[in-house]
Design an enzyme around this catalytic site. Structure first.
Site, short mmCIF file in Angstrom:
data_model
loop_
_atom_site.label_atom_id
_atom_site.label_comp_id
_atom_site.label_asym_id
_atom_site.label_seq_id
_atom_site.Cartn_x
_atom_site.Cartn_y
_atom_site.Cartn_z
N THR A 144 0.82 -1.21 0.00
CA THR A 144 0.00 0.00 0.00
C THR A 144 0.86 1.26 0.00
O THR A 144 1.94 1.28 0.60
CB THR A 144 -0.97 0.00 1.20
OG1 THR A 144 -1.58 1.28 1.31
CG2 THR A 144 -0.29 -0.30 2.50
N SER A 179 -1.31 3.48 10.43
CA SER A 179 -2.22 2.60 11.19
C SER A 179 -1.52 1.26 11.40
O SER A 179 -0.54 0.94 10.72
CB SER A 179 -3.53 2.37 10.44
OG SER A 179 -3.32 1.48 9.35
N TYR A 181 -2.74 -1.48 10.51
CA TYR A 181 -2.91 -2.19 9.25
C TYR A 181 -1.76 -1.83 8.29
O TYR A 181 -1.11 -2.71 7.73
CB TYR A 181 -4.27 -1.84 8.60
CG TYR A 181 -4.21 -1.95 7.10
CD1 TYR A 181 -4.16 -3.19 6.48
CD2 TYR A 181 -4.13 -0.81 6.29
CE1 TYR A 181 -4.04 -3.30 5.10
CE2 TYR A 181 -4.03 -0.91 4.92
CZ TYR A 181 -3.98 -2.15 4.33
OH TYR A 181 -3.84 -2.25 2.97
N HIS A 182 -1.53 -0.51 8.10
CA HIS A 182 -0.49 -0.11 7.17
C HIS A 182 0.88 -0.64 7.64
O HIS A 182 1.72 -1.01 6.83
CB HIS A 182 -0.46 1.42 7.03
CG HIS A 182 -1.62 1.99 6.25
ND1 HIS A 182 -2.73 2.51 6.85
CD2 HIS A 182 -1.86 2.07 4.92
CE1 HIS A 182 -3.59 2.92 5.93
NE2 HIS A 182 -3.09 2.66 4.74
N LYS A 185 1.67 -4.09 6.49
CA LYS A 185 2.16 -4.14 5.11
C LYS A 185 3.66 -3.78 5.06
O LYS A 185 4.41 -4.31 4.23
CB LYS A 185 1.38 -3.18 4.23
CG LYS A 185 -0.10 -3.50 4.11
CD LYS A 185 -0.34 -4.60 3.08
CE LYS A 185 -1.80 -4.71 2.70
NZ LYS A 185 -2.05 -5.70 1.66
N1 USQ Z 1 -11.45 10.00 4.75
C1 USQ Z 1 -12.31 11.08 4.84
N2 USQ Z 1 -13.64 10.82 4.98
C2 USQ Z 1 -14.16 9.56 4.99
C3 USQ Z 1 -13.27 8.47 4.89
C4 USQ Z 1 -11.91 8.72 4.77
O1 USQ Z 1 -11.89 12.24 4.82
O2 USQ Z 1 -15.37 9.42 5.12
C5 USQ Z 1 -10.00 10.25 4.58
C6 USQ Z 1 -9.11 9.55 5.60
O3 USQ Z 1 -8.98 10.31 6.78
C7 USQ Z 1 -7.81 9.40 4.82
C8 USQ Z 1 -8.27 9.27 3.37
O4 USQ Z 1 -9.62 9.71 3.33
O5 USQ Z 1 -7.04 10.56 4.95
C9 USQ Z 1 -8.20 7.86 2.84
O6 USQ Z 1 -8.97 7.02 3.67
P1 USQ Z 1 -9.58 5.63 3.13
O7 USQ Z 1 -10.43 5.05 4.22
O8 USQ Z 1 -10.20 5.81 1.81
O9 USQ Z 1 -8.27 4.78 2.87
P2 USQ Z 1 -7.19 4.12 3.85
O10 USQ Z 1 -7.67 4.00 5.25
O11 USQ Z 1 -5.91 4.84 3.64
O12 USQ Z 1 -7.09 2.64 3.29
C10 USQ Z 1 -7.49 2.29 1.95
C11 USQ Z 1 -7.73 0.80 1.89
C12 USQ Z 1 -6.42 0.08 2.17
C13 USQ Z 1 -5.35 0.57 1.21
C14 USQ Z 1 -5.22 2.09 1.29
C15 USQ Z 1 -4.29 2.67 0.26
O13 USQ Z 1 -8.73 0.41 2.83
O14 USQ Z 1 -6.61 -1.33 2.02
O15 USQ Z 1 -4.12 -0.01 1.54
O16 USQ Z 1 -6.52 2.68 1.04
S1 USQ Z 1 -3.43 4.08 0.86
O17 USQ Z 1 -4.39 5.03 1.42
O18 USQ Z 1 -2.71 4.64 -0.25
O19 USQ Z 1 -2.56 3.61 1.90
#
Ligand code: USQ
Length: 393
Positions: A144, A179, A181-182, A185
């Site tokens: 990720t 997190s 989770y991260h 990875k």
């Molecule tokens: N966010 C909002 N509002 C929401 C949900 C999320 O502002 O209602 C924000 C979060 O605070 C964060 C961003 O959007 O800053 C991304 O959150 P997300 O829930 O879309 O993604 P994340 O938790 O980072 O995890 C997801 C997948 C995970 C993958 C990752 C890629 O669940 O499996 O590894 O995206 S990355 O984000 O590039 O690490």
């Protein structure tokens, strides 16, 4: 090619399996249905019910005339992993078989520990299994972009040339994830790199951004082939959540200031990237890292885009700066290299208003199934997470 897809019941695993099968590869999927169990624990469901994997495999055979092999079992059970690898003899192993949610991992001690044990031990069992039973197979491991976090310097593709006290070396890029989770990875990446360096394994770590999208060519072929679409606070990714919120007339929940910038990609590009990695494998002993995203957006940019598309479809949508349940930088530098997959031939599906409009229409057609209770973000990163909040403008 013989392609083994671990986590074949998941949002990305199932479409990936059909994608390889459609182009004529011999495919088998592995799953223990842990994701369905976590959904039950949390009391959440995907937007539309997803048939059991056995039924989806049969539906694929009916629709395409092609067979996908099915192994039910847990990657934590090394004997099961060894048996599958010995029997199937894959050329490529695509590994999605992990707990994928940051919020899930941040709920409490149990979910943090379960996430790390499941992900890290599963991957270790796989590495040992590949060493013994399919030494020449190529491991395509889903990592990720969140492994890097949001450093104040440019993000490279996995490796960094470092000069220190007059000497130079090539090191794994320093990680600052957000997190447990991260972090799982990150630990996987180190273990996979070690297996490449010490045992000569061939691996590609695909550091994927946030995936969005409802369907792919193959999932559209029959309702029984659909993939899971989550909008809840645990498994729903941000754009998918915004689309559902707009469709049901809820405000779009931008956490904090909304300047959090991430790499994003369409689910169709996920399939293409994995295909490109499989067709252009890493060499024996090589730990290749590719940053897998096509565009970057701030969360607020995305909310504005969804608001505009919803407005065009006749929905008045508001955006709220919800107190941030996470601890993360809400304004930061972000410049991540992502040229490797384009050099291999990726032609991105970009997030234009047409693509967004189609996704919005699909989600809008199913608003009757939305559980509003599943949307609210109640999982906090720290007891005082919500204290580091910006005022609502
Ligand atoms: N966010 C909002 N509002 C929401 C949900 C999320 O502002 O209602 C924000 C979060 O605070 C964060 C961003 O959007 O800053 C991304 O959150 P997300 O829930 O879309 O993604 P994340 O938790 O980072 O995890 C997801 C997948 C995970 C993958 C990752 C890629 O669940 O499996 O590894 O995206 S990355 O984000 O590039 O690490």
């Amino acid at each position: 090619m013989r392609v083994l897809v671990l986590g074949g019941d998941g949002y990305l695993g199932w479409p990936t399996a059909m994608h390889f099968s459609a182009r004529g590869d011999d495919v088998a999927v592995v799953d223990n249905f842990a994701k369905r169990q976590w959904e039950m624990e949390e009391g959440i469901e995907p937007l539309l019910p997803i048939p059991p994997l056995h039924k989806r495999v049969r539906a694929w055979q009916r629709v395409s005339g092609r067979e996908i092999g099915l192994y039910v079992g847990d990657l934590m059970n090394h004997r099961f992993v060894y048996k599958v690898l010995r029997e199937f003899q894959p050329d490529a192993v695509v590994h999605y078989g992990e707990q994928p949610s940051a919020p899930y991992s941040m709920q409490n001690r149990t979910t943090a520990v379960d996430t790390q044990i499941n992900n890290i031990v599963g991957t270790l069992n796989l590495l040992f299994g590949m060493r013994s039973h399919c030494r020449d197979a190529h491991l395509i491991k889903l990592g990720t972009m969140g492994e890097y976090g949001t450093p104040n310097i440019d993000i490279e593709e996995g490796w960094l040339e470092v000069e220190h006290n007059g000497r130079k070396d090539r090191m794994l890029y320093p990680k600052k994830p957000g997190s447990f989770y991260h972090l799982s990875k990150v630990h996987d990446s180190h273990n996979v790199e070690f297996a490449c360096r010490i045992w000569g394994c061939a691996a590609t770590d695909l550091n994927q951004g946030v995936v969005y999208g409802v369907d792919t060519e193959e999932t559209k072929a029959d309702p029984d082939l659909a993939t899971s679409f989550h909008y809840d606070q645990v498994f729903g990714t941000v754009l998918n959540r915004f689309l559902v919120q707009a469709a049901i007339g809820e405000p779009l929940s931008v956490y904090g200031k909304g300047g959090q910038t991430r790499g994003f990609l369409n689910i169709r590009d996920t399939l293409k990237c994995v295909e490109l990695a499989a067709d252009n494998p890493a060499a024996a002993g090589e730990f290749r890292v590719l940053n897998q995203f096509t565009e970057q957006f701030s969360v607020l940019d995305l909310a504005n885009r969804v608001q505009a598309v919803a407005k065009a479809a006749g929905h008045d949508t508001t955006i709220v700066n919800t107190p941030n349940p996470r601890v993360e930088l809400e304004e930061h530098y972000y410049n991540a290299r992502h040229s490797g997959l384009v050099e291999l031939g990726l032609e991105p599906h970009l997030l234009d208003d047409d693509a967004l409009g189609k996704m919005f229409a699909t989600v809008s057609a199913n608003v009757g199934s939305v559980d509003r209770n599943a949307l609210a973000p109640t999982i906090l990163w720290a007891r005082d997470s919500r204290a580091c909040l910006c005022p609502v403008p």
